[in-house]
Design a protein around this motif. Structure first.
Motif, PDB file in Angstrom:
ATOM      1  N   VAL A 159       0.837  -1.207   0.000  1.00  0.00           N
ATOM      2  CA  VAL A 159       0.000   0.000   0.000  1.00  0.00           C
ATOM      3  C   VAL A 159       0.868   1.252   0.000  1.00  0.00           C
ATOM      4  O   VAL A 159       0.619   2.203  -0.764  1.00  0.00           O
ATOM      5  N   VAL A 215      -6.623   3.155  -1.124  1.00  0.00           N
ATOM      6  CA  VAL A 215      -7.139   1.854  -0.721  1.00  0.00           C
ATOM      7  C   VAL A 215      -8.651   1.905  -0.890  1.00  0.00           C
ATOM      8  O   VAL A 215      -9.320   2.758  -0.296  1.00  0.00           O
ATOM      9  N   CYS A 272      -4.053   7.635   5.084  1.00  0.00           N
ATOM     10  CA  CYS A 272      -4.071   6.711   3.956  1.00  0.00           C
ATOM     11  C   CYS A 272      -5.282   7.021   3.081  1.00  0.00           C
ATOM     12  O   CYS A 272      -6.412   6.693   3.442  1.00  0.00           O
ATOM     13  N   SER A 307      -8.366   6.849   0.993  1.00  0.00           N
ATOM     14  CA  SER A 307      -9.214   5.673   0.917  1.00  0.00           C
ATOM     15  C   SER A 307     -10.653   6.087   0.659  1.00  0.00           C
ATOM     16  O   SER A 307     -11.052   7.205   0.988  1.00  0.00           O
ATOM     17  N   ASP A 335      -4.508   1.896  -7.527  1.00  0.00           N
ATOM     18  CA  ASP A 335      -5.183   1.638  -6.256  1.00  0.00           C
ATOM     19  C   ASP A 335      -4.918   0.211  -5.776  1.00  0.00           C
ATOM     20  O   ASP A 335      -4.340  -0.617  -6.486  1.00  0.00           O
ATOM     21  N   SER A 336      -5.351  -0.058  -4.566  1.00  0.00           N
ATOM     22  CA  SER A 336      -5.414  -1.424  -4.051  1.00  0.00           C
ATOM     23  C   SER A 336      -6.794  -1.601  -3.426  1.00  0.00           C
ATOM     24  O   SER A 336      -7.449  -0.613  -3.077  1.00  0.00           O
TER      25      SER A 336
END
Length: 340
Positions: A56, A63, A87, A89, A109-110
């Protein structure tokens, strides 16, 4: 007129039975959660968590959290926690993703998907598209052998040795708690790996009392404040305090802080002068001032300033930068900012 008579104690017995039943139901929920947490504490894999965090942190995207039903609600909370702790997200509803919102996800992205069974239809139907895009996929699930568990590169597992805790063992209860704990565990590890600080946290929480407490003293202080010289007369001291509206004045000499004068200092000086038979109007600032005023760095948190004032039972602090006075922070400033 007929009067109904209830046997003595019937209501009490009924209440006691209901209380006992409520206790049993409540204990079942608590025991289910406790059992799941105890097992998770012994089985979670720090190396796997670290590997996910490393991935990440090595990517430029966000995320993306996804999940259906109750797992989706937990995913929204985890997304909010990640975003607020440094983070980037967001939450993607899996059903909406199947109808076009998948375009919100980029190759940078993840994805972190939540599903207790690992077989939620909408989530499973997303997997081929995510894998085809080459997007790193992690899962929080109770079943490693599920479709989601098998597709994920990192599978963050939990077990429920005492079930959900639901009286029918149907409604998600303990499982959503375990998912939430996993989300917090991942967020906390990312914070640590990223070196996320109180200052970073304050930048992400500019509103409300929490953000105010994490602001720097320098952003709340008065950069202009009352000043007099040590030779100033009592009349000059009073004039400076009246114009400054802070209930104080500093005593400065050649740019250095010699002391401060408050209303209390003046009252004490007047009492002493009267007791000694001296003319109060003949007093000078250096005879009235407190020579060791409370100070704080402009880099300190507003929360620290509030704690210092409360501990000392005072209403202001002199603010310093590299050992020289640069401002005053008053308790009213902390109250206005909702630090107190």
């Amino acid at each position: 007129m007929n009067t109904l008579h209830h046997p003595i104690g019937v209501g009490t017995v009924k209440d006691e039975n209901q209380a006992t039943a409520a206790q049993e139901v409540g204990h079942a929920v608590l025991d289910a959660v406790r059992g799941g947490l105890a097992e998770l504490r012994e089985t979670w894999d720090p190396a796997q968590v670290n590997a996910w965090c490393q991935t990440v942190l090595g990517r430029t995207g966000r995320v993306v959290l996804t999940g259906m039903g109750k797992s989706g609600l937990v995913a929204q909370k985890v997304a909010a926690t990640l975003a607020s702790t440094g983070c980037p997200s967001f939450f993607l509803h899996p059903a909406e993703a199947l109808h076009g919102d998948l375009g919100m996800v980029t190759p940078d992205d993840s994805v972190l998907a939540l599903s207790n069974s690992g077989e939620s239809d909408e989530v499973v139907r997303l997997l081929p598209s995510l894998l085809r895009l080459g997007i790193p996929l992690a899962a929080i699930t109770a079943r490693a052998e599920s479709s989601l568990g098998q597709a994920a590169q990192w599978t963050f597992l939990y077990r429920l040795p005492q079930g959900e805790g639901c009286p029918l063992d149907l409604a998600p209860m303990a499982s959503t708690t375990l998912q939430l704990v996993w989300g917090d565990l991942l967020a906390a590890t990312l914070m640590d790996r990223r070196g996320f600080t109180r200052d970073n946290f304050a930048l992400n929480h500019p509103a409300g009392s929490l953000g105010a407490k994490l602001m720097k003293v320098g952003s709340l202080m008065h950069t202009t404040w009352p000043k007099v010289e040590p030779s100033a007369t009592l009349t000059e001291v009073l004039r400076a305090m009246t114009e400054g509206r802070l209930g104080m004045t500093s005593v400065m000499q050649n740019g250095s802080l010699s002391g401060v004068i408050t209303d209390g200092d003046i009252r004490r000086a007047l009492e002493t002068a009267e007791r000694e038979g001296r003319n109060p109007l003949g007093l000078h600032a250096e005879q009235i001032m407190t020579r060791t005023p409370a100070r704080i760095s402009q880099e300190a948190l507003a929360l620290e300033a509030a704690a210092d004032m409360e501990a000392r039972k005072i209403t202001f602090l002199m603010v310093e930068q590299e050992g020289r006075p640069c401002g005053v922070i008053h308790i009213h400033d902390l109250l206005a900012a909702k630090v107190l």
